[in-house]
Design an enzyme around this catalytic site. Structure first.
Site: not given
Ligand code: BDR
Ligand code: CA
Length: 310
Positions: A240
């Site tokens: 992400h």
């Molecule tokens: C986001 O949530 C976190 O778990 C990850 O680091 C990312 O920023 C994804 O939904």
């Protein structure tokens, strides 16, 4: 070079984003890293941010601690995704570099006031608590921000923490609402993008081939991906947060639409949903560029090439 503040809750994917930024000094100047509570509590996100700076060989990076809980809600964490430490996958030494004395919110305010208007980009990779609090405390800084490029939300992919909401926005929807209403130019990397940036075997082998830093990154993603692979049956885990930094380096890897995005605050059922007017069915004014697609091979090629520089 573009001056940025990375606001983050590491998290394996946050960690890779930090490495990507620190590996690209000719393009990006990391003024500071501000830690926020999110994936794990603040003490761990602060520690993890410093571990990552040391992995990058950049112990002089300034790391600040910010808010330890959302603006109006109880903290929700995600150890079930990231492990107990937030950075499970490989045991790394405790950091020796210090945390700065200033609170992250005050650091953000002071920095934006001190730098020329329109020259600092904020890169939030976790819940938006630090940024929302800074905007509330010092509304004058809003017009000084060049751009906010954040990871959060979803439209077609809908939710990963509830059926309706993505984790970062869900955890602190009030802060996200302040940010989306701030009038600052905003670019959003939602799950619609990150769920296409998957850590497939060949991509991870390419990381491993780099050497020490690549091995560490592969250990993180090996741990991190198991959650999404089991859940979605996908070919790897979604990377992400590095999409935010990749966008600064190569915006042509991404495509999206400038649309209206609002945050649901009232409903328990859909709390933190990013209601994105993708089809422009309302006359609500556009307030963000909401990305929808990524050149995933180009993204991983960039990541591998940059990480190899560390
Ligand atoms: C986001 O949530 C976190 O778990 C990850 O680091 C990312 O920023 C994804 O939904
Ligand atoms: Ca994150």
């Amino acid at each position: 070079t573009r001056k940025i503040i990375i606001d983050t809750d590491p998290g394996q994917d946050d960690a890779v984003a930090i490495l990507l930024a620190l590996a690209s000094p000719e393009d990006i100047e990391v003024l500071g890293i501000t830690a926020v509570a999110g994936n794990v509590p603040l003490a761990l996100t602060s520690k993890n941010a410093r571990i990552v700076c040391e992995v990058a060989g950049k112990p002089d990076t300034r790391v600040y601690e910010g808010c330890d809980r959302p603006m109006a809600r109880e903290l929700v964490t995600a150890e079930y995704v990231h492990g107990k430490t937030g950075l499970d996958g490989i045991q790394l030494p405790d950091p020796t570099m210090p945390v700065q004395d200033t609170h992250a919110v005050d650091y953000i305010i002071e920095t934006l006031r001190a730098e020329p208007a329109g020259t600092v980009t904020l890169c939030p990779l976790g819940p938006l608590t630090n940024i929302g609090t800074a905007f509330q405390k010092a509304p004058d800084i809003k017009e000084k921000v060049q751009e906010i490029v954040l990871m959060g939300g979803a439209y077609f992919e809908v939710g990963n923490v509830t059926p309706a909401a993505e984790f970062n926005i869900y955890v602190d929807p009030e802060a996200a609402d302040i940010v989306l209403k701030s009038g600052v130019p905003i670019t959003i990397m939602p799950l619609d993008v990150s769920h296409k940036a998957l850590t497939t075997r060949p991509r991870i082998e390419a990381f491993r081939a780099i050497g020490r830093v690549g091995e560490i990154v592969a250990s993180w993603t090996d741990f991190f991906e198991r959650f999404d692979m089991e859940k979605y049956g996908s070919q790897g885990g979604p990377l992400h947060d590095p999409t935010v930094i990749a966008y600064l380096l190569k915006p042509e890897l991404f495509s999206g639409r400038h649309i209206n995005v609002e945050i649901e605050l009232q409903s328990d059922l859909t709390r933190g949903m990013t209601v994105a007017d993708w089809w422009r069915v309302t006359d609500r004014a556009p307030n963000a560029t909401f990305m929808g697609d990524i050149d995933a091979d180009g993204f991983f090629a960039l990541l591998t090439e940059r990480l190899a520089r560390l």
